[in-house]
Design an enzyme around this catalytic site. Structure first.
Site, PDB file in Angstrom:
ATOM      1  N   THR A  87      41.520 -43.094  -7.925  1.00 59.11           N
ATOM      2  CA  THR A  87      41.198 -44.096  -6.915  1.00 59.11           C
ATOM      3  C   THR A  87      42.394 -44.994  -6.603  1.00 59.11           C
ATOM      4  O   THR A  87      43.232 -45.251  -7.488  1.00 59.11           O
ATOM      5  CB  THR A  87      40.021 -44.966  -7.417  1.00 59.11           C
ATOM      6  OG1 THR A  87      39.892 -46.105  -6.571  1.00 59.11           O
ATOM      7  CG2 THR A  87      40.236 -45.455  -8.843  1.00 59.11           C
ATOM      8  N   ASP A  88      42.423 -45.536  -5.386  1.00 55.98           N
ATOM      9  CA  ASP A  88      43.474 -46.506  -5.035  1.00 55.98           C
ATOM     10  C   ASP A  88      43.326 -47.804  -5.830  1.00 55.98           C
ATOM     11  O   ASP A  88      44.252 -48.611  -5.903  1.00 55.98           O
ATOM     12  CB  ASP A  88      43.488 -46.793  -3.520  1.00 55.98           C
ATOM     13  CG  ASP A  88      42.217 -47.413  -2.972  1.00 55.98           C
ATOM     14  OD1 ASP A  88      41.246 -47.594  -3.738  1.00 55.98           O
ATOM     15  OD2 ASP A  88      42.186 -47.734  -1.760  1.00 55.98           O
ATOM     16  N   GLU A  89      42.141 -48.004  -6.462  1.00 59.39           N
ATOM     17  CA  GLU A  89      41.926 -49.262  -7.193  1.00 59.39           C
ATOM     18  C   GLU A  89      42.828 -49.387  -8.416  1.00 59.39           C
ATOM     19  O   GLU A  89      43.013 -50.483  -8.928  1.00 59.39           O
ATOM     20  CB  GLU A  89      40.461 -49.403  -7.617  1.00 59.39           C
ATOM     21  CG  GLU A  89      39.560 -49.556  -6.425  1.00 59.39           C
ATOM     22  CD  GLU A  89      38.224 -50.226  -6.721  1.00 59.39           C
ATOM     23  OE1 GLU A  89      38.047 -50.790  -7.813  1.00 59.39           O
ATOM     24  OE2 GLU A  89      37.364 -50.176  -5.832  1.00 59.39           O
ATOM     25  N   TYR A 138      36.338 -51.021 -14.360  1.00 56.26           N
ATOM     26  CA  TYR A 138      36.287 -49.701 -13.714  1.00 56.26           C
ATOM     27  C   TYR A 138      37.696 -49.181 -13.434  1.00 56.26           C
ATOM     28  O   TYR A 138      38.059 -48.075 -13.851  1.00 56.26           O
ATOM     29  CB  TYR A 138      35.490 -49.766 -12.398  1.00 56.26           C
ATOM     30  CG  TYR A 138      35.766 -48.597 -11.468  1.00 56.26           C
ATOM     31  CD1 TYR A 138      35.369 -47.303 -11.811  1.00 56.26           C
ATOM     32  CD2 TYR A 138      36.451 -48.775 -10.261  1.00 56.26           C
ATOM     33  CE1 TYR A 138      35.643 -46.215 -10.971  1.00 56.26           C
ATOM     34  CE2 TYR A 138      36.729 -47.701  -9.418  1.00 56.26           C
ATOM     35  CZ  TYR A 138      36.324 -46.422  -9.785  1.00 56.26           C
ATOM     36  OH  TYR A 138      36.598 -45.363  -8.953  1.00 56.26           O
ATOM     37  N   LYS A 169      39.766 -45.946 -15.002  1.00 56.49           N
ATOM     38  CA  LYS A 169      40.319 -44.849 -14.194  1.00 56.49           C
ATOM     39  C   LYS A 169      41.830 -44.727 -14.436  1.00 56.49           C
ATOM     40  O   LYS A 169      42.365 -43.630 -14.518  1.00 56.49           O
ATOM     41  CB  LYS A 169      40.042 -45.081 -12.705  1.00 56.49           C
ATOM     42  CG  LYS A 169      38.595 -44.951 -12.290  1.00 56.49           C
ATOM     43  CD  LYS A 169      38.018 -43.555 -12.453  1.00 56.49           C
ATOM     44  CE  LYS A 169      38.592 -42.552 -11.476  1.00 56.49           C
ATOM     45  NZ  LYS A 169      37.900 -41.220 -11.614  1.00 56.49           N
TER      46      LYS A 169
HETATM   47  P1  NAD Z   1      29.205 -41.239  -7.947  1.00 57.72           P
HETATM   48  O1  NAD Z   1      28.935 -42.424  -8.811  1.00 57.72           O
HETATM   49  O2  NAD Z   1      28.426 -41.055  -6.690  1.00 57.72           O
HETATM   50  O3  NAD Z   1      29.027 -39.902  -8.800  1.00 57.72           O
HETATM   51  C1  NAD Z   1      29.518 -39.758 -10.097  1.00 57.72           C
HETATM   52  C2  NAD Z   1      28.925 -38.465 -10.674  1.00 57.72           C
HETATM   53  O4  NAD Z   1      29.446 -38.275 -11.989  1.00 57.72           O
HETATM   54  C3  NAD Z   1      27.390 -38.516 -10.803  1.00 57.72           C
HETATM   55  O5  NAD Z   1      26.831 -37.311 -10.346  1.00 57.72           O
HETATM   56  C4  NAD Z   1      27.170 -38.685 -12.311  1.00 57.72           C
HETATM   57  O6  NAD Z   1      25.938 -38.129 -12.770  1.00 57.72           O
HETATM   58  C5  NAD Z   1      28.376 -37.929 -12.860  1.00 57.72           C
HETATM   59  N1  NAD Z   1      28.737 -38.370 -14.219  1.00 57.72           N
HETATM   60  C6  NAD Z   1      28.898 -39.635 -14.675  1.00 57.72           C
HETATM   61  N2  NAD Z   1      29.214 -39.636 -15.978  1.00 57.72           N
HETATM   62  C7  NAD Z   1      29.282 -38.324 -16.361  1.00 57.72           C
HETATM   63  C8  NAD Z   1      29.593 -37.665 -17.585  1.00 57.72           C
HETATM   64  N3  NAD Z   1      29.889 -38.352 -18.698  1.00 57.72           N
HETATM   65  N4  NAD Z   1      29.576 -36.312 -17.611  1.00 57.72           N
HETATM   66  C9  NAD Z   1      29.257 -35.596 -16.491  1.00 57.72           C
HETATM   67  N5  NAD Z   1      28.946 -36.161 -15.313  1.00 57.72           N
HETATM   68  C10 NAD Z   1      28.971 -37.518 -15.247  1.00 57.72           C
HETATM   69  O7  NAD Z   1      30.761 -41.274  -7.656  1.00 57.72           O
HETATM   70  P2  NAD Z   1      31.594 -40.942  -6.320  1.00 57.72           P
HETATM   71  O8  NAD Z   1      31.612 -42.122  -5.456  1.00 57.72           O
HETATM   72  O9  NAD Z   1      31.165 -39.628  -5.813  1.00 57.72           O
HETATM   73  O10 NAD Z   1      33.051 -40.805  -6.976  1.00 57.72           O
HETATM   74  C11 NAD Z   1      33.511 -39.550  -7.464  1.00 57.72           C
HETATM   75  C12 NAD Z   1      34.921 -39.731  -8.006  1.00 57.72           C
HETATM   76  O11 NAD Z   1      35.769 -40.200  -6.951  1.00 57.72           O
HETATM   77  C13 NAD Z   1      35.030 -40.750  -9.130  1.00 57.72           C
HETATM   78  O12 NAD Z   1      35.918 -40.263 -10.090  1.00 57.72           O
HETATM   79  C14 NAD Z   1      35.591 -41.998  -8.450  1.00 57.72           C
HETATM   80  O13 NAD Z   1      36.346 -42.757  -9.356  1.00 57.72           O
HETATM   81  C15 NAD Z   1      36.436 -41.390  -7.364  1.00 57.72           C
HETATM   82  N6  NAD Z   1      36.590 -42.205  -6.144  1.00 57.72           N
HETATM   83  C16 NAD Z   1      35.501 -42.709  -5.480  1.00 57.72           C
HETATM   84  C17 NAD Z   1      35.684 -43.418  -4.289  1.00 57.72           C
HETATM   85  C18 NAD Z   1      34.523 -44.008  -3.514  1.00 57.72           C
HETATM   86  O14 NAD Z   1      34.756 -44.816  -2.600  1.00 57.72           O
HETATM   87  N7  NAD Z   1      33.276 -43.633  -3.786  1.00 57.72           N
HETATM   88  C19 NAD Z   1      36.982 -43.628  -3.798  1.00 57.72           C
HETATM   89  C20 NAD Z   1      38.071 -43.110  -4.513  1.00 57.72           C
HETATM   90  C21 NAD Z   1      37.855 -42.390  -5.663  1.00 57.72           C
HETATM   91  O1  DAU Z   2      38.824 -48.081  -3.348  1.00 52.31           O
HETATM   92  C1  DAU Z   2      38.144 -46.997  -3.919  1.00 52.31           C
HETATM   93  C2  DAU Z   2      36.930 -47.497  -4.652  1.00 52.31           C
HETATM   94  O2  DAU Z   2      36.003 -47.911  -3.655  1.00 52.31           O
HETATM   95  C3  DAU Z   2      36.298 -46.460  -5.582  1.00 52.31           C
HETATM   96  O3  DAU Z   2      37.208 -46.147  -6.599  1.00 52.31           O
HETATM   97  C4  DAU Z   2      35.005 -47.004  -6.184  1.00 52.31           C
HETATM   98  O4  DAU Z   2      34.376 -46.016  -6.968  1.00 52.31           O
HETATM   99  C5  DAU Z   2      34.080 -47.401  -5.056  1.00 52.31           C
HETATM  100  O5  DAU Z   2      32.899 -47.980  -5.580  1.00 52.31           O
HETATM  101  C6  DAU Z   2      34.775 -48.402  -4.137  1.00 52.31           C
HETATM  102  O6  DAU Z   2      34.990 -49.664  -4.814  1.00 52.31           O
HETATM  103  P1  DAU Z   2      34.752 -51.072  -4.053  1.00 52.31           P
HETATM  104  O7  DAU Z   2      34.508 -52.092  -5.063  1.00 52.31           O
HETATM  105  O8  DAU Z   2      35.801 -51.301  -3.039  1.00 52.31           O
HETATM  106  O9  DAU Z   2      33.392 -50.665  -3.269  1.00 52.31           O
HETATM  107  P2  DAU Z   2      32.027 -51.464  -3.030  1.00 52.31           P
HETATM  108  O10 DAU Z   2      31.252 -50.652  -2.031  1.00 52.31           O
HETATM  109  O11 DAU Z   2      31.347 -51.847  -4.289  1.00 52.31           O
HETATM  110  O12 DAU Z   2      32.547 -52.776  -2.305  1.00 52.31           O
HETATM  111  C7  DAU Z   2      33.301 -52.713  -1.094  1.00 52.31           C
HETATM  112  C8  DAU Z   2      33.614 -54.146  -0.677  1.00 52.31           C
HETATM  113  O13 DAU Z   2      32.380 -54.781  -0.318  1.00 52.31           O
HETATM  114  C9  DAU Z   2      34.218 -54.983  -1.784  1.00 52.31           C
HETATM  115  O14 DAU Z   2      35.168 -55.886  -1.226  1.00 52.31           O
HETATM  116  C10 DAU Z   2      33.029 -55.784  -2.335  1.00 52.31           C
HETATM  117  C11 DAU Z   2      32.141 -55.947  -1.117  1.00 52.31           C
HETATM  118  N1  DAU Z   2      30.674 -56.011  -1.400  1.00 52.31           N
HETATM  119  C12 DAU Z   2      30.136 -55.008  -2.135  1.00 52.31           C
HETATM  120  C13 DAU Z   2      28.795 -55.040  -2.465  1.00 52.31           C
HETATM  121  C14 DAU Z   2      28.166 -53.947  -3.317  1.00 52.31           C
HETATM  122  C15 DAU Z   2      29.916 -57.054  -0.894  1.00 52.31           C
HETATM  123  O15 DAU Z   2      30.420 -57.936  -0.187  1.00 52.31           O
HETATM  124  N2  DAU Z   2      28.585 -57.074  -1.221  1.00 52.31           N
HETATM  125  C16 DAU Z   2      27.993 -56.123  -1.996  1.00 52.31           C
HETATM  126  O16 DAU Z   2      26.772 -56.225  -2.259  1.00 52.31           O
END
Ligand code: NAD
Ligand code: DAU
Length: 335
Positions: free
Chosen positions: A123-125, A147, A151
């Site tokens: 992730t970019d985080e 988190y 990562k």
């Molecule tokens: P998500 O939370 O929707 O899904 C995570 C999945 O991993 C789920 O199906 C869960 O059951 C499975 N999981 C969790 N712990 C596990 C374990 N110990 N063993 C096997 N499976 C397990 O997540 P997402 O948003 O689809 O993110 C997927 C990946 O992409 C993550 O690694 C996250 O860090 C990365 N990522 C997400 C975002 C975003 O904005 N959602 C952005 C950048 C990177």
């Molecule tokens: O940047 C990549 C990341 O983006 C991934 O690695 C993470 O898995 C994914 O959850 C996401 O993280 P963020 O914290 O950026 O996403 P989230 O949707 O939780 O929040 C997006 C923005 O919105 C953040 O600035 C917080 C704000 N927010 C979020 C929630 C849940 C609110 O203002 N209110 C809310 O209730």
């Protein structure tokens, strides 16, 4: 090509599995997922009956389970992680376990079995917050939340296993991803589904935090590119180039659903809230990858998907899972 996709029942992983089965006739997929609260087999229903798809329920921290699932695979793509920043603040333990130890377990299996490639989806985080300019793959990692720190721990192990053991491993660092089938605890699906139910949208702080939004299909095409053509030991940023404040995202949702700003509830900020994310994606673009989905169109299509697929999210928000419990715990005292 036989792929082991870990975490394939989540938001991005399931889009990746559907894409492999639906677009590539020569790919077989074994999906290994623990089915935590975020894992959902409904996300995989479109490919569940396909002969080239197999599902295994299991934990990436369990070496025997991973070894069995990885038998005969050419490559592993790891999406499995605990992913919600707010939950990592409330309860960090599972993040360290899955995102750090789980990644370590996968690396050990790749090493022992001589598996051809591993793509670690990160992730970019991990870079932390940036006020001006953009992070390149060379930027220092300074994660802010439990988190992003977990990562980053996974990323560092991946790079160390390449340097020490020469493993054929790569890392993608994706930006904030949106699209269908995202668990409705994250900003976009939470706000859209709350609005559809006549509830408030809880906006943190001053609503001016910036995220770079990437459609899930573009995120998957970036990961697929790295899987096929990435150089071992390299990191690749995957971003959409769509920087928007949370306030701007909220305005588009309100507009699409014909609602007023009365639907916003201003709530206490997230502790350690990163102000701005911004990725330089020049490295991947120079190799020919490009995001394709227009942001405003993609967001409006996504909002309509949640409107048209209420059964999918209603089961999560009002079914037997722990969604309501989490919402109460996190939001009750923030208003
Ligand atoms: P998500 O939370 O929707 O899904 C995570 C999945 O991993 C789920 O199906 C869960 O059951 C499975 N999981 C969790 N712990 C596990 C374990 N110990 N063993 C096997 N499976 C397990 O997540 P997402 O948003 O689809 O993110 C997927 C990946 O992409 C993550 O690694 C996250 O860090 C990365 N990522 C997400 C975002 C975003 O904005 N959602 C952005 C950048 C990177
Ligand atoms: O940047 C990549 C990341 O983006 C991934 O690695 C993470 O898995 C994914 O959850 C996401 O993280 P963020 O914290 O950026 O996403 P989230 O949707 O939780 O929040 C997006 C923005 O919105 C953040 O600035 C917080 C704000 N927010 C979020 C929630 C849940 C609110 O203002 N209110 C809310 O209730």
């Amino acid at each position: 090509m036989k792929l082991l996709v870990c975490g394939g029942a989540g938001f991005i992983g399931s889009a990746f599995v559907r894409r492999q089965i639906q677009l590539h006739d020569d790919v077989e997929v074994v999906c290994l997922d623990k089915l935590t609260y975020a894992g959902n087999l409904d996300n995989l229903a479109p490919v569940a009956e396909d002969a080239r798809y197999t599902f295994v329920e299991g934990d990436i921290c369990d070496r025997e389970v991973v070894e069995a699932a990885a038998a005969g695979v050419d490559a592993i793509v790891n999406f499995a992680a605990e992913t919600h920043v707010d939950r990592s603040i409330a309860e960090p333990d599972a993040f360290i376990r899955t995102d750090v130890l789980g990644t370590h377990t996968l690396l050990e299996v790749v090493r022992e079995r001589g598996i051809g490639r591993l793509v670690q989806v990160s992730t970019d985080e991990v870079y932390g917050s940036i006020d001006e300019g953009s992070f390149t793959e060379e930027s220092q990692i300074t994660p802010s939340s439990p988190y992003s720190a977990s990562k980053a721990g996974g990323d560092l192990q991946v790079l160390a296993y390449h340097r020490t053991f020469g493993l054929p491993v790569m890392i993608t660092r994706g930006s904030n991803t949106y699209g269908p089938y995202q668990y409705p605890e994250k900003l976009i699906p939470l706000f859209v589904t709350n609005a559809l139910e006549g509830k408030k949208m809880p906006l943190y702080g001053d609503g001016m935090n910036v995220r770079d939004w990437l459609h899930v299909d573009d995120h998957c095409s970036g990961i697929e590119w790295v899987l096929g053509k990435g150089e071992p030991g390299e990191v690749y940023n995957v971003g959409g180039g769509n920087e928007r404040t949370n306030r701007e995202i909220t305005s588009i949702i309100l507009d699409e659903l014909g609602l007023s700003e009365d639907s916003i509830e201003w709530v206490t900020d997230r502790p350690g809230h990163d102000r701005r994310y911004s990725l330089d994606t020049g490295k991947l673009r120079a190799q020919g990858w490009a995001s394709e989905v227009d942001f405003e169109q993609g967001l409006r299509d996504t909002i309509r998907w949640y409107r048209d697929n209420e059964t999918w999210w209603h089961k999560i928000k009002h079914g037997e899972g722990e969604f309501a419990q989490w919402q109460k715990r996190w939001y009750e005292d923030r208003a």
